[in-house]
Design a protein around this motif. Structure first.
Motif, PDB file in Angstrom:
ATOM      1  N   THR A   1       1.329  -0.911   0.026  1.00  0.00           N
ATOM      2  CA  THR A   1      -0.028  -0.060   0.256  1.00  0.00           C
ATOM      3  C   THR A   1       0.576   1.282   0.148  1.00  0.00           C
ATOM      4  O   THR A   1       1.314   1.606   0.342  1.00  0.00           O
ATOM      5  CB  THR A   1      -1.472  -0.219   1.332  1.00  0.00           C
ATOM      6  N   LEU A   2       0.548   2.213  -0.449  1.00  0.00           N
ATOM      7  CA  LEU A   2       1.512   3.703  -0.570  1.00  0.00           C
ATOM      8  C   LEU A   2       0.264   4.710  -0.162  1.00  0.00           C
ATOM      9  O   LEU A   2      -0.481   4.642  -1.049  1.00  0.00           O
ATOM     10  CB  LEU A   2       1.101   4.047  -2.585  1.00  0.00           C
ATOM     11  N   PRO A   3       0.428   4.983   1.048  1.00  0.00           N
ATOM     12  CA  PRO A   3      -0.073   5.844   1.224  1.00  0.00           C
ATOM     13  C   PRO A   3      -0.156   6.714   0.934  1.00  0.00           C
ATOM     14  O   PRO A   3       0.640   8.106   0.326  1.00  0.00           O
ATOM     15  CB  PRO A   3       0.023   6.120   2.955  1.00  0.00           C
ATOM     16  N   ASP A   4      -1.189   8.421   1.258  1.00  0.00           N
ATOM     17  CA  ASP A   4      -1.769   9.343   0.027  1.00  0.00           C
ATOM     18  C   ASP A   4      -0.897  10.303   0.580  1.00  0.00           C
ATOM     19  O   ASP A   4      -0.185  10.686  -0.279  1.00  0.00           O
ATOM     20  CB  ASP A   4      -3.297   9.683   0.775  1.00  0.00           C
ATOM     21  N   PHE A   5      -0.169  10.217   2.232  1.00  0.00           N
ATOM     22  CA  PHE A   5       1.037  11.597   2.108  1.00  0.00           C
ATOM     23  C   PHE A   5       2.314  11.119   0.877  1.00  0.00           C
ATOM     24  O   PHE A   5       2.631  12.146   1.350  1.00  0.00           O
ATOM     25  CB  PHE A   5       0.769  11.925   3.907  1.00  0.00           C
ATOM     26  N   LEU A   6       2.268  10.057   0.890  1.00  0.00           N
ATOM     27  CA  LEU A   6       3.893   9.986   0.147  1.00  0.00           C
ATOM     28  C   LEU A   6       3.611  10.006  -1.230  1.00  0.00           C
ATOM     29  O   LEU A   6       4.731   9.848  -1.888  1.00  0.00           O
ATOM     30  CB  LEU A   6       4.306   8.319   0.552  1.00  0.00           C
ATOM     31  N   SER A   7       2.176  10.132  -1.471  1.00  0.00           N
ATOM     32  CA  SER A   7       2.013   9.895  -2.972  1.00  0.00           C
ATOM     33  C   SER A   7       1.590  11.128  -3.548  1.00  0.00           C
ATOM     34  O   SER A   7       1.390  11.906  -5.120  1.00  0.00           O
ATOM     35  CB  SER A   7       0.928   9.010  -3.451  1.00  0.00           C
ATOM     36  N   GLY A   8       2.050  12.351  -3.000  1.00  0.00           N
ATOM     37  CA  GLY A   8       1.234  13.657  -3.394  1.00  0.00           C
ATOM     38  C   GLY A   8       0.082  13.828  -3.096  1.00  0.00           C
ATOM     39  O   GLY A   8      -0.279  14.798  -3.516  1.00  0.00           O
TER      40      GLY A   8
ATOM     41  N   ALA B   1       1.361   3.504   9.165  1.00  0.00           N
ATOM     42  CA  ALA B   1       1.095   2.353   9.777  1.00  0.00           C
ATOM     43  C   ALA B   1       1.674   1.466   8.108  1.00  0.00           C
ATOM     44  O   ALA B   1       2.341   0.815   7.684  1.00  0.00           O
ATOM     45  CB  ALA B   1      -0.176   1.455   9.872  1.00  0.00           C
ATOM     46  N   ALA B   2       0.409   2.094   7.296  1.00  0.00           N
ATOM     47  CA  ALA B   2       0.793   1.785   5.430  1.00  0.00           C
ATOM     48  C   ALA B   2       2.380   2.220   5.661  1.00  0.00           C
ATOM     49  O   ALA B   2       3.209   1.462   4.422  1.00  0.00           O
ATOM     50  CB  ALA B   2       0.311   1.856   4.201  1.00  0.00           C
ATOM     51  N   ALA B   3       2.827   2.869   5.783  1.00  0.00           N
ATOM     52  CA  ALA B   3       4.353   3.482   5.285  1.00  0.00           C
ATOM     53  C   ALA B   3       5.229   3.019   5.515  1.00  0.00           C
ATOM     54  O   ALA B   3       6.134   2.349   5.852  1.00  0.00           O
ATOM     55  CB  ALA B   3       4.067   4.822   5.598  1.00  0.00           C
ATOM     56  N   PHE B   4       5.167   2.648   7.222  1.00  0.00           N
ATOM     57  CA  PHE B   4       6.157   2.023   7.890  1.00  0.00           C
ATOM     58  C   PHE B   4       6.111   0.865   7.171  1.00  0.00           C
ATOM     59  O   PHE B   4       7.345  -0.127   7.579  1.00  0.00           O
ATOM     60  CB  PHE B   4       5.647   1.770   9.760  1.00  0.00           C
ATOM     61  N   ARG B   5       4.666  -0.147   7.322  1.00  0.00           N
ATOM     62  CA  ARG B   5       5.239  -1.740   6.434  1.00  0.00           C
ATOM     63  C   ARG B   5       6.414  -1.183   5.393  1.00  0.00           C
ATOM     64  O   ARG B   5       6.478  -2.136   4.802  1.00  0.00           O
ATOM     65  CB  ARG B   5       4.070  -2.502   5.851  1.00  0.00           C
ATOM     66  N   LEU B   6       5.885  -0.065   4.126  1.00  0.00           N
ATOM     67  CA  LEU B   6       6.351  -0.266   3.238  1.00  0.00           C
ATOM     68  C   LEU B   6       7.884  -0.423   3.476  1.00  0.00           C
ATOM     69  O   LEU B   6       8.790  -0.824   2.175  1.00  0.00           O
ATOM     70  CB  LEU B   6       5.822   1.332   2.393  1.00  0.00           C
ATOM     71  N   THR B   7       8.282   0.533   4.158  1.00  0.00           N
ATOM     72  CA  THR B   7       9.749   0.641   4.628  1.00  0.00           C
ATOM     73  C   THR B   7      10.341   0.088   5.313  1.00  0.00           C
ATOM     74  O   THR B   7      11.735  -0.345   4.740  1.00  0.00           O
ATOM     75  CB  THR B   7      10.312   2.736   4.852  1.00  0.00           C
ATOM     76  N   ALA B   8       9.227  -0.760   5.648  1.00  0.00           N
ATOM     77  CA  ALA B   8      10.380  -2.203   6.508  1.00  0.00           C
ATOM     78  C   ALA B   8      10.469  -3.191   5.267  1.00  0.00           C
ATOM     79  O   ALA B   8      11.948  -3.462   5.219  1.00  0.00           O
ATOM     80  CB  ALA B   8       9.696  -2.415   7.726  1.00  0.00           C
ATOM     81  N   TYR B   9       9.675  -3.269   4.167  1.00  0.00           N
ATOM     82  CA  TYR B   9      10.173  -4.378   3.739  1.00  0.00           C
ATOM     83  C   TYR B   9      10.935  -3.442   2.553  1.00  0.00           C
ATOM     84  O   TYR B   9      12.148  -5.285   2.731  1.00  0.00           O
ATOM     85  CB  TYR B   9       8.605  -4.522   2.586  1.00  0.00           C
ATOM     86  N   PHE B  10      11.504  -2.908   2.183  1.00  0.00           N
ATOM     87  CA  PHE B  10      12.521  -2.598   1.710  1.00  0.00           C
ATOM     88  C   PHE B  10      13.527  -2.461   1.785  1.00  0.00           C
ATOM     89  O   PHE B  10      14.738  -2.549   1.681  1.00  0.00           O
ATOM     90  CB  PHE B  10      11.785  -1.731   0.574  1.00  0.00           C
ATOM     91  N   LEU B  11      13.626  -2.024   3.694  1.00  0.00           N
ATOM     92  CA  LEU B  11      14.931  -2.224   4.373  1.00  0.00           C
ATOM     93  C   LEU B  11      15.302  -3.618   3.969  1.00  0.00           C
ATOM     94  O   LEU B  11      16.321  -4.123   4.014  1.00  0.00           O
ATOM     95  CB  LEU B  11      14.649  -1.818   5.524  1.00  0.00           C
ATOM     96  N   ASN B  12      14.025  -4.120   4.652  1.00  0.00           N
ATOM     97  CA  ASN B  12      14.107  -5.552   4.920  1.00  0.00           C
ATOM     98  C   ASN B  12      15.199  -6.439   3.718  1.00  0.00           C
ATOM     99  O   ASN B  12      16.213  -6.841   3.929  1.00  0.00           O
ATOM    100  CB  ASN B  12      13.604  -6.836   5.553  1.00  0.00           C
ATOM    101  N   ARG B  13      14.387  -6.240   2.505  1.00  0.00           N
ATOM    102  CA  ARG B  13      14.714  -6.687   1.229  1.00  0.00           C
ATOM    103  C   ARG B  13      16.723  -6.343   0.304  1.00  0.00           C
ATOM    104  O   ARG B  13      17.170  -7.240   0.513  1.00  0.00           O
ATOM    105  CB  ARG B  13      14.095  -6.448  -0.104  1.00  0.00           C
ATOM    106  N   HIS B  14      16.642  -5.089   0.994  1.00  0.00           N
ATOM    107  CA  HIS B  14      17.667  -4.762   0.575  1.00  0.00           C
ATOM    108  C   HIS B  14      18.780  -4.367   1.338  1.00  0.00           C
ATOM    109  O   HIS B  14      20.436  -4.568   0.901  1.00  0.00           O
ATOM    110  CB  HIS B  14      17.984  -3.779  -0.306  1.00  0.00           C
ATOM    111  N   VAL B  15      18.402  -4.077   2.646  1.00  0.00           N
ATOM    112  CA  VAL B  15      19.561  -4.431   3.778  1.00  0.00           C
ATOM    113  C   VAL B  15      20.065  -5.177   4.662  1.00  0.00           C
ATOM    114  O   VAL B  15      21.034  -5.701   4.155  1.00  0.00           O
ATOM    115  CB  VAL B  15      19.294  -2.604   3.801  1.00  0.00           C
ATOM    116  N   TYR B  16      18.970  -5.216   5.332  1.00  0.00           N
ATOM    117  CA  TYR B  16      19.095  -5.851   7.074  1.00  0.00           C
ATOM    118  C   TYR B  16      19.491  -7.580   5.959  1.00  0.00           C
ATOM    119  O   TYR B  16      20.235  -8.095   6.882  1.00  0.00           O
ATOM    120  CB  TYR B  16      18.029  -5.401   7.326  1.00  0.00           C
ATOM    121  N   GLU B  17      19.193  -8.530   5.605  1.00  0.00           N
ATOM    122  CA  GLU B  17      18.484  -8.832   5.413  1.00  0.00           C
ATOM    123  C   GLU B  17      20.567  -9.756   4.265  1.00  0.00           C
ATOM    124  O   GLU B  17      20.589 -10.557   4.617  1.00  0.00           O
ATOM    125  CB  GLU B  17      17.873 -10.314   4.196  1.00  0.00           C
TER     126      GLU B  17
END
Length: 248
Positions: A185-192, A203-219
């Motif tokens: 989900t892309l929350p409205d406040f991040l899509s302009g 809540a959606a924004a935290f899930r969004l950034t967590a997903y990509f941080l986990n995928r590209h950095v932490y894991e």
């Protein structure tokens, strides 16, 4: 070797009986470490607290040496940051994010963003939105930036409500509808959009950034997510949770 710069304290660790090694985020020299002699004194302890703004002068015989800091206070906000859970966890989580970047690698825009965030950590809505944008900026500087400006399928800029978990690009409502269950989900406040950050959007924004941080950095690095981030997210969403209407 010597330079002076403005900085924000990220943390310290003890060194010997009276000194500490301070970690700071500087305007022009990135995240930097340095020895502070007498750093455990009554005079210096209040200064060397996470979130404080200081003027640092770094000296070393060679550039690759740890070197020593001389530190002068500019704005001591640490005591205020201890008054709210969002700020207590937030300053720790911000430091953990900056540690994902190479030491001494200049990121002046992140320093400027950090200087803004530390003055808004007590307000859950402002802190949450600024923190998410900071995470997006760190992802971008690490080479994994998200493209949330237009639909990956159509190039349009209207009704951007999804993010592709594969590409990190925004997707419009119509183009993403057949794959909605697989989309983030892309929350409205991040899509302009005009909607301010609220409980559900954050809540959606935290899930969004967590997903990509986990995928590209932490894991890939085999490291765990900072527990301070979990604390910050929990404190922020708890503070913004809608109150059920009274049945009385």
């Amino acid at each position: 070797m010597q330079w002076s710069d403005q900085a924000i304290i990220l943390g310290i660790r003890r060194h010997g009986e009276s000194s500490v090694i301070a970690e700071v985020m500087t305007s022009a020299h990135g995240r930097h470490l340095g020895l502070v002699r007498g750093g455990r004194s009554r005079t210096m302890q209040p200064v060397l607290q996470p979130g404080n703004s200081v003027e640092v002068t770094w000296r070393a015989r060679l550039d690759e040496h740890l070197g020593e800091f001389r530190i002068e206070p500019l704005e001591l906000r640490a005591a205020r940051l201890m008054e709210a859970a969002t700020s207590v966890y937030g300053i720790q989580a911000l430091g953990a994010l900056l540690r994902l970047l190479p030491e001494r690698d200049p990121h002046p825009h992140l320093y400027e963003a950090l200087a803004v965030i530390v003055d808004h950590l007590e307000d859950p809505a402002d802190a949450g939105e600024l923190f998410v944008r900071f995470e997006l900026a760190v992802l971008n500087d690490l080479g994994f930036g998200l493209d949330l400006s237009e639909c990956a399928a159509t190039g349009g800029r209207a009704e951007l409500v999804y993010v592709s978990p594969k590409t990190g690009r925004a997707v419009s409502r119509a183009a993403g509808a057949p794959y909605a269950e697989r989309m983030l989900t892309l929350p409205d406040f991040l899509s302009g959009g005009v909607t301010a950050a609220d409980h559900n959007g954050l809540a959606a924004a935290f899930r969004l950034t967590a997903y990509f941080l986990n995928r590209h950095v932490y894991e890939p690095r085999g490291v765990d997510v900072s527990s301070a981030r979990d604390g910050f997210v929990h404190a922020t969403l708890k503070a913004l949770k809608p109150v059920p209407p009274s049945t009385a």
